[in-house]
Design a protein around this motif. Structure first.
Motif, PDB file in Angstrom:
ATOM      1  N   GLU A 320       0.819  -1.223   0.000  1.00  0.00           N
ATOM      2  CA  GLU A 320       0.000   0.000   0.000  1.00  0.00           C
ATOM      3  C   GLU A 320       0.850   1.269   0.000  1.00  0.00           C
ATOM      4  O   GLU A 320       0.451   2.276  -0.584  1.00  0.00           O
ATOM      5  N   ALA A 321       2.049   1.217   0.606  1.00  0.00           N
ATOM      6  CA  ALA A 321       2.895   2.413   0.638  1.00  0.00           C
ATOM      7  C   ALA A 321       3.502   2.691  -0.730  1.00  0.00           C
ATOM      8  O   ALA A 321       3.924   3.810  -1.002  1.00  0.00           O
ATOM      9  N   ALA A 322       3.587   1.630  -1.560  1.00  0.00           N
ATOM     10  CA  ALA A 322       4.237   1.798  -2.866  1.00  0.00           C
ATOM     11  C   ALA A 322       3.234   1.732  -4.019  1.00  0.00           C
ATOM     12  O   ALA A 322       3.620   1.488  -5.160  1.00  0.00           O
ATOM     13  N   PHE A 323       1.946   1.938  -3.699  1.00  0.00           N
ATOM     14  CA  PHE A 323       0.928   1.877  -4.755  1.00  0.00           C
ATOM     15  C   PHE A 323       1.178   2.942  -5.814  1.00  0.00           C
ATOM     16  O   PHE A 323       1.517   4.080  -5.494  1.00  0.00           O
ATOM     17  N   TYR A 324       0.973   2.558  -7.066  1.00  0.00           N
ATOM     18  CA  TYR A 324       0.987   3.550  -8.136  1.00  0.00           C
ATOM     19  C   TYR A 324      -0.340   4.302  -8.094  1.00  0.00           C
ATOM     20  O   TYR A 324      -1.307   3.837  -7.486  1.00  0.00           O
ATOM     21  N   ALA A 325      -0.367   5.432  -8.793  1.00  0.00           N
ATOM     22  CA  ALA A 325      -1.595   6.259  -8.760  1.00  0.00           C
ATOM     23  C   ALA A 325      -2.843   5.473  -9.172  1.00  0.00           C
ATOM     24  O   ALA A 325      -3.881   5.576  -8.501  1.00  0.00           O
ATOM     25  N   PRO A 326      -2.793   4.653 -10.246  1.00  0.00           N
ATOM     26  CA  PRO A 326      -4.011   3.894 -10.601  1.00  0.00           C
ATOM     27  C   PRO A 326      -4.430   2.913  -9.499  1.00  0.00           C
ATOM     28  O   PRO A 326      -5.622   2.713  -9.266  1.00  0.00           O
ATOM     29  N   GLU A 327      -3.441   2.319  -8.808  1.00  0.00           N
ATOM     30  CA  GLU A 327      -3.773   1.388  -7.721  1.00  0.00           C
ATOM     31  C   GLU A 327      -4.437   2.123  -6.567  1.00  0.00           C
ATOM     32  O   GLU A 327      -5.403   1.643  -5.974  1.00  0.00           O
ATOM     33  N   LYS A 328      -3.901   3.315  -6.260  1.00  0.00           N
ATOM     34  CA  LYS A 328      -4.495   4.120  -5.178  1.00  0.00           C
ATOM     35  C   LYS A 328      -5.931   4.487  -5.543  1.00  0.00           C
ATOM     36  O   LYS A 328      -6.834   4.428  -4.703  1.00  0.00           O
ATOM     37  N   THR A 329      -6.117   4.853  -6.814  1.00  0.00           N
ATOM     38  CA  THR A 329      -7.453   5.238  -7.269  1.00  0.00           C
ATOM     39  C   THR A 329      -8.409   4.058  -7.140  1.00  0.00           C
ATOM     40  O   THR A 329      -9.514   4.185  -6.595  1.00  0.00           O
ATOM     41  N   ALA A 330      -7.960   2.889  -7.657  1.00  0.00           N
ATOM     42  CA  ALA A 330      -8.815   1.696  -7.597  1.00  0.00           C
ATOM     43  C   ALA A 330      -9.100   1.319  -6.144  1.00  0.00           C
ATOM     44  O   ALA A 330     -10.226   0.974  -5.778  1.00  0.00           O
ATOM     45  N   ASN A 331      -8.076   1.417  -5.293  1.00  0.00           N
ATOM     46  CA  ASN A 331      -8.206   1.075  -3.878  1.00  0.00           C
ATOM     47  C   ASN A 331      -9.300   1.913  -3.210  1.00  0.00           C
ATOM     48  O   ASN A 331     -10.117   1.404  -2.444  1.00  0.00           O
ATOM     49  N   THR A 332      -9.331   3.189  -3.554  1.00  0.00           N
ATOM     50  CA  THR A 332     -10.326   4.081  -2.954  1.00  0.00           C
ATOM     51  C   THR A 332     -11.712   3.870  -3.580  1.00  0.00           C
ATOM     52  O   THR A 332     -12.709   3.760  -2.862  1.00  0.00           O
ATOM     53  N   LEU A 333     -11.735   3.795  -4.904  1.00  0.00           N
ATOM     54  CA  LEU A 333     -13.042   3.705  -5.572  1.00  0.00           C
ATOM     55  C   LEU A 333     -13.762   2.390  -5.265  1.00  0.00           C
ATOM     56  O   LEU A 333     -14.981   2.381  -5.061  1.00  0.00           O
ATOM     57  N   ILE A 334     -13.014   1.298  -5.224  1.00  0.00           N
ATOM     58  CA  ILE A 334     -13.663   0.010  -4.910  1.00  0.00           C
ATOM     59  C   ILE A 334     -14.132   0.012  -3.455  1.00  0.00           C
ATOM     60  O   ILE A 334     -15.193  -0.522  -3.129  1.00  0.00           O
ATOM     61  N   ALA A 335     -13.340   0.653  -2.592  1.00  0.00           N
ATOM     62  CA  ALA A 335     -13.767   0.768  -1.183  1.00  0.00           C
ATOM     63  C   ALA A 335     -15.066   1.569  -1.081  1.00  0.00           C
ATOM     64  O   ALA A 335     -15.933   1.252  -0.257  1.00  0.00           O
TER      65      ALA A 335
END
Lengths: 530, 113
Positions: A320-335
């Motif tokens: 999670e600390a090394a997420f790329y921007a798309p991963e961060k976006t997906a992580n938030t949107l799916i949540a």
């Protein structure tokens, strides 16, 4: 194009909406109930209603490990879900060693009591709230992949419907607080507009993020083509805890120091508590332990996790600390879609959005039928089988689904706890009820039909707490006295729903409307006013 | 308390949006809405709306605050709609109650630290 851009958008909105509205209602209905997934499951397992959650997580882990050691010392997999405020029971599961000819052994699971952590609680077999959760994207009686494609197509139509709806709703601000009651089709249009516009951010978010949750199914080609090793490698790289370590074939002399792993995990990942633990080959020298954190307050879908070997060295850790921007976006949107992070007040706001989504879809379907019926009434034309089908589908879906859900809950209490296949029959009961309401609606699609189904729904909803009292050792007052708000809340919601259904039935019977009488010729109907 | 504060602010804002419309203004106040007055109503509505966002973000952080703010927009608008449908003349009283609730929740939040 239908003449002009505006007319094309209207055409697309109307016909796209009509095509998908019943499936979308099922998805919204199931999805909204999924916000109470664990609470429904808890209610549907009354044997656990006397359980008090074990406050000490460390002690709970110790006890469940000792149970697993006594029950399945040589199992290739142990799985533990720790109790929390929404799940009062500690869940465990283990895989038995495979029998000759078997690729994998049978998976056995069970629960521990929260207060004494004694093993032996026999919960009735039920799909519980997971039924509604699965229904809203896996449907039923078909393969999950096929269902997800169908639901994905409906979600895409929904997204198109929302955008075209914004385009065609020219008086979006002027009509913001407008609801004209008792004006026939205009009332339905106002209801459709209000439920759409007032919860528009929710509708856009839930539809878009719904598509996003299954993006690797719908748009797998980029990852398959571009990523070295394809999708499987992509997922392995995205979450380094997805590693399999082969068993050494040598038996461990000491038990695994799970508590040490948990303490280390908490310190490393900055989490307050652990949600689940998975242990591969627990009796082997090469045992591995994956610990998952509970995300308190974080709007995150991917759980923090670490894979440890038997010596306690981290073999892989969620990045999670090394997420790329798309991963961060997906992580938030799916949540945002799943809302697992949401505390109760926020969860209720999600529920309100879901209810308005149901109203939006239902009012759209009813509005279409109402307008066509009014047009044919004016022109003194026969009703036609297509309108009758739409009306029947409207009734079966909008009023039939709540009734079918009640049948699902009733069967949970009425089928014997040890009845073989009770889990399946609860679900069959749901669909049989849906089918019966549809057949009834074909025969009686008008106001009387609606009134009858709402009356039945209201009656059954109001009687549900009584049924619970008669068939179990618990009841609504006991839940309130014991502070079991989830269980009490569920019954109170059903009671409130029952009162609304009865009000709906009364409303259907009291208002004069369009009625349809069957002509002597089959398939031909004359429209008359009641 | 933070939910109550944001909800009261959003109710206030929505009530001004509603009375920024000619028909609702007449129903609530019994007089015709003038251009200047309409601008004032809408300006108040937008101001309180963004004030609500600011308050939510200050109390709950940007992620949760903005989510709570968006989520509470729906019940606030529904509440105002319901009042307009049932008792439009009550809207002024509702504004006073919303303001009092907002102040009460603010004090409670400050007191709780």
């Amino acid at each position: 194009m239908k003449g002009s851009f505006f007319r094309s958008m209207t055409w697309l909105h109307t016909w796209g909406g009509l095509l998908a509205c019943w499936l979308l209602f099922v998805v919204f209905f199931g999805g909204t109930l999924s916000y109470f997934r664990y609470e429904i499951s808890w209610w549907m397992q009354p044997e656990s209603h006397g359980v008090v959650a074990e406050p000490d997580q460390q002690q709970a882990v110790q006890q469940v490990i000792s149970v697993l050691q006594s029950k399945a010392p040589d199992s290739p997999l142990w799985f533990i879900n720790l109790a929390d405020e929404r799940n009062p029971l500690t869940y465990y599961g283990y895989r038995e060693a495979p029998q000759p000819g078997q690729k994998r052994g049978r998976f056995v699971d069970g629960y521990l009591f929260g207060d004494s952590q004694q093993d032996g609680i026999n919960l009735r077999d039920t799909k519980g709230g997971d039924f509604f959760y699965r229904l809203h994207f896996d449907l039923h009686y078909m393969s999950a992949i096929t269902a997800r494609w169908i639901v994905g197509a409906a979600a895409m139509i929904m997204l198109v419907g929302l955008v075209t709806g914004i385009v065609i709703h020219r008086r979006i601000f002027a009509d913001f607080f407008t609801f004209r009651n008792g004006k026939g089709a205009r009332t339905w249009l106002d209801l459709h507009n209000i439920s759409s516009v007032l919860a528009l951010p929710y509708h856009l978010m839930i539809t878009y993020t719904g598509l996003l949750t299954l993006m690797f199914l719908y748009m797998s080609a980029p990852v398959d083509k571009v990523y070295p090793g394809g999708r499987a490698q992509f997922f392995d790289d995205q979450n380094p805890t997805f590693q399999s370590v082969k068993a050494a074939g040598q038996r461990r002399s000491e038990p695994l120091p799970i508590q040490d792993f948990i303490q280390r995990f908490k310190a490393e990942k900055q989490v307050e508590s652990v949600s689940r633990i998975s242990i591969n080959n627990p009796a082997d020298e090469n045992a591995t332990v994956t610990v998952y954190g509970r995300e308190a307050g974080q709007i995150a879908h991917y759980a923090r996790s670490t894979l440890y070997n038997s010596q306690g060295d981290a073999l892989g850790s969620s990045r999670e600390a090394a997420f790329y921007a798309p991963e961060k976006t997906a992580n938030t949107l799916i949540a945002l879609h799943t809302a697992k992070f949401a505390p109760w007040p926020l969860r209720w706001l999600f529920v309100l959005g879901g209810v308005l989504g149901c109203i939006m879809v239902a009012s759209g379907g009813v509005l279409w039928a109402r307008r066509i019926a009014e047009k044919r009434l004016k022109a003194n034309q026969p009703m036609g089988w297509n309108l009758r089908l739409v009306q029947a589908m409207n009734l079966a879906t909008v009023a039939g689904l709540p009734l079918a859900s009640l049948v699902f809950l009733y069967l949970n209490r009425l089928l014997a706890a040890d009845f073989d296949g009770r889990r399946e029959w609860e679900m069959h009961g749901f669909f049989i009820c849906y089918l019966l309401v549809f057949l009834f609606a074909l025969y009686q699609p008008g106001r009387r039909g609606w009134a009858f189904v709402w009356m039945l729904t209201g009656g059954m909803a109001l009687a549900l707490p009584l049924l619970n009292l008669l068939t179990t050792d618990y009841h609504l007052l006991a839940y309130l006295v014991n502070g079991q708000w989830a269980l009490a809340g569920l019954e109170l919601i059903v009671l409130a729903g029952g009162l609304i259904a009865l009000w709906g039935a009364r409303h259907c019977l009291s208002k004069p409307g369009i009625a349809h009488q069957q002509n002597a010729r089959p398939g031909s109907y004359k429209v008359v006013t009641q | 308390m933070s939910y109550l504060m944001v909800f009261s602010l959003l109710c206030l804002s929505m009530s001004y949006f509603a009375t920024g419309q000619f028909s609702h203004f007449r129903a609530v106040h019994g007089v015709k809405l003038t251009g200047t007055r309409r601008q004032r109503q809408l300006l108040s509505a937008w101001g309180i709306l963004f004030g609500g966002l600011l308050a939510a973000c200050l109390v709950k952080g940007f992620a949760h605050g903005s989510l709570i703010w968006i989520g509470l927009l729906t019940p606030a608008a529904l509440f105002v709609l319901l009042i307009l449908q049932q008792r439009s003349t009550w809207l002024q009283r509702i504004r006073v109650v919303a303001l009092l609730l907002c102040l009460f929740s603010l004090i409670a939040l400050l007191y709780a630290g």
